[in-house]
Design a protein around this motif. Structure first.
Motif, PDB file in Angstrom:
ATOM      1  N   LYS A 172       0.870  -1.182   0.000  1.00 53.01           N
ATOM      2  CA  LYS A 172       0.000   0.000   0.000  1.00 53.01           C
ATOM      3  C   LYS A 172       0.906   1.231   0.000  1.00 53.01           C
ATOM      4  O   LYS A 172       1.730   1.420   0.893  1.00 53.01           O
ATOM      5  N   THR A 173       0.754   2.076  -1.045  1.00 55.15           N
ATOM      6  CA  THR A 173       1.609   3.249  -1.166  1.00 55.15           C
ATOM      7  C   THR A 173       0.862   4.516  -0.790  1.00 55.15           C
ATOM      8  O   THR A 173      -0.372   4.606  -0.908  1.00 55.15           O
ATOM      9  N   PHE A 174       1.639   5.522  -0.381  1.00 56.98           N
ATOM     10  CA  PHE A 174       1.067   6.782   0.081  1.00 56.98           C
ATOM     11  C   PHE A 174       1.813   7.957  -0.546  1.00 56.98           C
ATOM     12  O   PHE A 174       3.019   7.879  -0.810  1.00 56.98           O
ATOM     13  N   SER A 175       1.096   9.036  -0.752  1.00 58.43           N
ATOM     14  CA  SER A 175       1.727  10.276  -1.193  1.00 58.43           C
ATOM     15  C   SER A 175       2.326  10.972   0.022  1.00 58.43           C
ATOM     16  O   SER A 175       1.961  10.686   1.170  1.00 58.43           O
ATOM     17  N   TYR A 176       3.265  11.876  -0.217  1.00 55.23           N
ATOM     18  CA  TYR A 176       3.873  12.609   0.889  1.00 55.23           C
ATOM     19  C   TYR A 176       4.239  14.004   0.406  1.00 55.23           C
ATOM     20  O   TYR A 176       4.284  14.291  -0.792  1.00 55.23           O
ATOM     21  N   SER A 177       4.514  14.873   1.358  1.00 60.49           N
ATOM     22  CA  SER A 177       4.958  16.231   1.058  1.00 60.49           C
ATOM     23  C   SER A 177       6.169  16.543   1.928  1.00 60.49           C
ATOM     24  O   SER A 177       6.481  15.817   2.871  1.00 60.49           O
ATOM     25  N   GLY A 178       6.841  17.641   1.595  1.00 61.81           N
ATOM     26  CA  GLY A 178       8.019  18.013   2.365  1.00 61.81           C
ATOM     27  C   GLY A 178       9.242  17.221   1.947  1.00 61.81           C
ATOM     28  O   GLY A 178       9.246  16.528   0.922  1.00 61.81           O
ATOM     29  N   PRO A 179      10.311  17.276   2.754  1.00 61.91           N
ATOM     30  CA  PRO A 179      11.573  16.607   2.400  1.00 61.91           C
ATOM     31  C   PRO A 179      11.402  15.092   2.251  1.00 61.91           C
ATOM     32  O   PRO A 179      10.643  14.468   3.005  1.00 61.91           O
ATOM     33  N   TYR A 180      12.123  14.521   1.309  1.00 59.50           N
ATOM     34  CA  TYR A 180      12.053  13.072   1.078  1.00 59.50           C
ATOM     35  C   TYR A 180      12.467  12.290   2.319  1.00 59.50           C
ATOM     36  O   TYR A 180      11.893  11.249   2.631  1.00 59.50           O
ATOM     37  N   ASN A 181      13.470  12.793   3.042  1.00 62.49           N
ATOM     38  CA  ASN A 181      13.958  12.067   4.214  1.00 62.49           C
ATOM     39  C   ASN A 181      12.938  12.029   5.353  1.00 62.49           C
ATOM     40  O   ASN A 181      13.031  11.178   6.235  1.00 62.49           O
ATOM     41  N   LEU A 182      11.969  12.947   5.342  1.00 58.42           N
ATOM     42  CA  LEU A 182      10.925  12.952   6.376  1.00 58.42           C
ATOM     43  C   LEU A 182       9.663  12.250   5.892  1.00 58.42           C
ATOM     44  O   LEU A 182       9.040  11.478   6.607  1.00 58.42           O
TER      45      LEU A 182
END
Length: 384
Positions: A56-66
């Motif tokens: 199950k994949t999710f979108s994210y925002s902000g820095p890749y490392n966070l």
């Protein structure tokens, strides 16, 4: 029982986790497993290797490392597994996991994978101080169990300040290779001393090439001329260019080969056609690359920071240390060994992984931890 694994990536970009987390989930029996993760440039290419595990994949925002992802937190609340098993630290997934656990009084296990070793904690220290104060320290302290890969990592967990959380010690596993004819890569010298892993300062590769240059001057040319140092892996932060410049300055281009990333069959071809493996790392959890090298019966040169003391005890490895001088002396001793002596070392490594590091054994031990955390089993022997 249903278990949700939380990991930042399931692709080759996750380094050793690409194999270790994948094979653990695939070998766990009688458990409904779902892996919660994020897409990256190799996700579509690598996801088929995870079958039959649900991803199950999710979108994210902000820095890749966070990787800040409110949708991950919401999904945890909807799916509400019996237990979560989180891989690695210092990302938003730790905060989402902590908040889910508090809300529903559910247990979770953390596998730091070397991220609490002193070198790793001190790397990008200011960022980790912010995240640890914000949520990671609390997340660690409230874990139902922390999964260390070796005794040294368990010690690092305690030294970091996690005194009360139970710790289990279960290593990574390895798949023994099938007996088949591997293709021989194009090599311009008879013997290869191989490195496979990230091209990253933690791996101490700059000291390695410095030591290799010194060996070229201190050992008989009739010996050295038959050897090549091959460095395989993906570059992180431009470190590979720094290494290439230094190799050029040291005038050892003819004996140092940069292979780029090698995965799956390509990687196996190099392991099958090399005569030794080296990892003089500053910091590791428990490196899959060394287990893979032993599975191909390669003698290993490694630092004690690789956290595989069994290799030294079983005479399957030589201790490189981490300084230029210590690496130089170890390589020199290795090259001067007779071929038969190197083969005995490699066979000792193969026997070691065969006896202690197969995935069926590792998965059985982890299954016991899940049942214990859920109250269905007495404390396993792996818990300290």
């Amino acid at each position: 029982m249903n278990v949700s694994f939380l990991t930042g990536s399931i692709s080759r970009l996750s380094g050793g986790l690409y194999t270790s987390v994948r094979r653990l989930t695939q070998e766990l029996k009688g458990i409904d497993i779902e892996v919660l993760t994020f897409e990256d440039q190799y996700f579509e290419q690598d996801k088929k290797l995870w079958n039959p595990i649900r991803l199950k994949t999710f979108s994210y925002s902000g820095p890749y490392n966070l990787r800040y992802s409110p949708s991950l937190k919401k999904y945890l609340e909807v799916s509400n597994p019996h237990i979560t098993h989180i891989q690695a630290l210092w990302m938003y997934q730790s905060l989402a996991n902590l908040q889910w656990s508090k809300k529903y009084s559910k247990p979770y296990i953390i596998t730091p994978r070397g991220m609490l070793d002193k070198w790793a904690v001190n790397n990008a220290n200011w960022k980790k101080k912010i995240i640890s104060t914000w949520f990671e320290n609390e997340h660690l302290k409230k874990a139902s169990c922390i999964h260390a890969l070796c005794e040294s990592e368990a010690k690092s967990v305690k030294e970091y300040g996690i005194k009360n959380a139970p710790i289990c010690i279960i290593p990574n596993g390895i798949d023994l290779p099938e007996v088949k004819n591997y293709e021989s890569p194009l090599i311009n010298k008879p013997n290869v001393l191989l490195y496979i892993g990230r091209i990253h300062p933690k791996k101490n590769l700059l000291n390695l090439v410095e030591a290799w240059a010194k060996v070229s001057k201190s050992i008989g040319s009739n010996i050295f001329q038959d050897w090549q140092l091959a460095l395989a892996g993906w570059d992180q932060g431009g470190y590979e260019e720094q290494l290439k410049r230094r190799v050029n300055e040291l005038n050892i281009n003819d004996s140092v080969l940069f292979l780029g990333p090698k995965y799956d069959l390509e990687k196996q071809n190099w392991l099958a056609n090399s005569q030794g493996f080296i990892l003089p790392s500053y910091s590791e959890g428990l490196p899959m690359a060394i287990l893979e090298a032993w599975a191909f019966k390669l003698p290993v040169l490694m630092s004690k920071e690789c956290n595989l003391p069994e290799g030294f005890m079983k005479n399957a490895a030589l201790n490189t240390g981490t300084t230029i001088t210590s690496i130089e002396n170890t390589i020199k001793n290795f090259l001067e060994m007779k071929e038969g002596e190197r083969k005995v070392m490699g066979l000792a490594g193969y026997e070691l992984v065969e006896q202690k590091f197969t995935w069926d054994r590792i998965a059985s031990q982890m299954n016991e931890i899940y049942n214990w955390v859920l109250g269905d089993l007495s404390k396993p022997s792996t818990v300290i």
